[in-house]
Enzyme design. Structure first.
Site, short mmCIF file in Angstrom:
data_model
loop_
_atom_site.label_atom_id
_atom_site.label_comp_id
_atom_site.label_asym_id
_atom_site.label_seq_id
_atom_site.Cartn_x
_atom_site.Cartn_y
_atom_site.Cartn_z
N ASP A 98 -15.07 5.52 -3.48
CA ASP A 98 -15.02 5.05 -2.10
C ASP A 98 -15.87 5.94 -1.18
OD1 ASP A 98 -14.18 3.97 0.32
OD2 ASP A 98 -12.28 5.05 0.31
N GLU B 125 1.64 -0.52 -4.95
CA GLU B 125 0.62 0.44 -5.37
C GLU B 125 1.32 1.73 -5.79
OE1 GLU B 125 -3.27 2.97 -3.78
OE2 GLU B 125 -1.68 2.34 -2.39
N ASP C 50 0.83 -1.21 0.00
CA ASP C 50 0.00 0.00 0.00
C ASP C 50 0.87 1.27 0.00
OD1 ASP C 50 -2.68 1.18 0.25
OD2 ASP C 50 -1.99 1.86 2.21
N ARG D 169 -17.37 -0.18 -2.66
CA ARG D 169 -17.10 -1.35 -1.81
C ARG D 169 -18.41 -1.97 -1.30
NH1 ARG D 169 -11.87 0.92 1.69
NH2 ARG D 169 -10.93 2.10 -0.01
N ASP E 134 -10.27 1.71 -4.68
CA ASP E 134 -9.93 3.13 -4.63
C ASP E 134 -10.52 3.94 -5.77
OD1 ASP E 134 -8.35 3.17 -2.28
OD2 ASP E 134 -6.63 2.33 -3.36
#
Length: 464
Positions: A315, A204, A175, A319, A271
């Site tokens: 987001d 990422e 991340d 999700r 994301d």
């Protein structure tokens, strides 16, 4: 309610590791061979990117034994499991930051973070909020870690080792990888690869990632540059096919070829807004985007729910809980994905071939590209026609023959015209399937072109 409520930054719907275990057969049937899980470690939030304990699976998802069972069951099916490494920042209640909050400059973990010493001149860390660096800008429950500190390095390399040793996981997605010191990633890679040489390490990085891809840090990155090109062409309609081809070629040429094959090609993720939402709910465009993702070099990464046209804005709306009731009504889409993943697995050029643009028309919005592969006696040709009408593909016969013959010299188009190349169709509409088994010189009309049907997505081969 799983079926009716929309996700917020705080609500929890109950999905867990056991749920993945229960549906491994569905994932295997879809062609999945790697499952990447967003953070599963103890955290007070629903997204779990503010970790409290990196050595404990969050009870919302299960426990360490459930994770081990999942990994073992996945491995029996030829599926690998990757976890999310959130090492750029910790959670607010992570033991080291909690100690800093309690003791201020007296904490042995004070240097694990980036704190304003002038603001923390008191003996303790009372009223510490706003006096330290965080993930992004002012996200106070995610204090940024000093990953250049030797103790921080040792601790989080230990985390990376622990879950490979204890649960036999197969890799890590990193991340905010570009904001962590490169020295840490070099050490992390050495330790992880020493334990499991084929462990996959994916960073990422949303932009050009070449500095992290020299063989001493990451195996690949999440390919958001690919995503942006696909979204601009197929969902936002802001570019035409020639510009799209140029951007795909730019992504392909940006990295050495072995690295291009280890990129996580994404259409959407936790994301981003979901592709089909950006595309206004048009499932035909989603199918076209999935087709490109599954025929372009790299590792196609299917965000859960995209295989049944699941919608979602940015987001947290992207999700949403998985709508199981939609699987029956989306069988045609699921079958198409299964077919394409099967073709990737059974035709090596679709996995390991290069990338070359044969034809792209900006105004007509048609793109034809190839996946040339040394050692193959066939040329794999991918056709994408975004237009709602037929498009004429004028073939440059000499160039095509050079690809087919792999370097043989041909001086005249007449030799190419008479060459006994056979067309095979692996995927396509009924009109394109009619080409199967036809000689190329028969398929070509007198003026040397092929008519591509509207909204076509096809995989054909030319072979001697």
């Amino acid at each position: 309610d799983w079926e009716r409520d929309q996700p917020t930054p705080h609500n929890i719907f109950g999905g867990d590791l056991q749920g993945i275990l229960d549906h491994l057969d569905d994932l295997q049937a879809l062609g999945v061979d790697v499952i990447y899980l967003t953070p599963i470690f103890l955290s007070p939030s629903n997204h779990k990117y503010d970790t409290t304990d990196y050595y404990r699976v969050d009870p919302h998802f299960g426990d360490e034994e459930t994770l081990k069972t999942l990994v073992e069951a996945a491995h029996r099916r030829g599926i690998r499991i990757m976890l999310d490494a959130v090492f750029n920042h910790s959670g607010y209640d992570f033991f080291a930051f909690r100690d800093v909050r309690e003791k201020g400059v007296r904490s042995p973990y004070y240097d694990w973070y980036f704190l304003d010493t002038a603001e923390l001149s008191e003996a303790d860390g009372t009223d510490i909020q706003g006096k330290y660096e965080t993930f992004a800008n002012g996200v106070w429950n995610m204090p940024k870690l000093n990953t250049a500190h030797p103790d921080v390095m040792r601790y989080f390399i230990g985390v990376g080792r622990y879950w490979i040793e204890r649960a036999d996981i197969d890799g890590w997605r990193l991340d905010v990888a570009n904001e962590v010191t490169p020295t840490f990633w070099r050490m992390f890679r050495q330790e992880v690869k020493a334990l499991k040489n084929d462990a996959l390490i994916i960073g990422e990085v949303w932009h050009d990632a070449l500095p992290w891809l020299s063989g001493d840090m990451f195996d690949g990155v999440m390919n958001y540059m690919f995503r942006e090109a696909v979204v601009d062409f197929l969902a936002k309609h802001s570019i035409g096919a020639a510009t799209f081809a140029e951007r795909l070629m730019n992504v392909w040429m940006r990295y050495p070829e072995p690295l291009a094959h280890t990129m996580f090609n994404v259409l959407d993720s936790h994301d981003t807004e979901r592709f089909i939402t950006t595309a206004g709910g048009d499932e035909t465009l989603l199918r076209m985007a999935l087709f490109v993702m599954l025929t372009y070099p790299g590792m196609p990464m299917l965000y859960y729910g995209t295989e049944i046209a699941m919608e979602g804005k940015t987001d947290p709306d992207c999700r949403r809980p998985y709508p199981w009731h939609r699987r029956d009504e989306k069988q045609a889409l699921l079958d198409e994905i299964r077919t394409l993943t099967h073709l990737r697995k059974t035709h090596l050029p679709l996995r390991r071939g290069g990338f070359s643009v044969l034809y792209a028309d900006e105004a007509q919005n048609v793109l034809v590209y190839t996946r040339p592969y040394g050692g193959s006696d066939e040329l794999y040709v991918i056709i994408v026609n975004k237009s709602a009408h037929s498009v004429v593909w004028s073939i440059n016969l000499s160039d095509l023959h050079a690809l087919l013959a792999k370097g043989d010299t041909v001086s005249t188009d007449e030799k190419v015209q008479s060459a006994p190349w056979t067309v095979s169709v692996l995927f396509g509409s009924e009109d394109v399937r009619a080409w199967h088994g036809v000689k190329l010189h028969t398929l070509l009309q007198k003026d040397g072109h092929i008519t591509i049907p509207p909204l076509e997505r096809a995989i054909i081969t030319f072979s001697a």
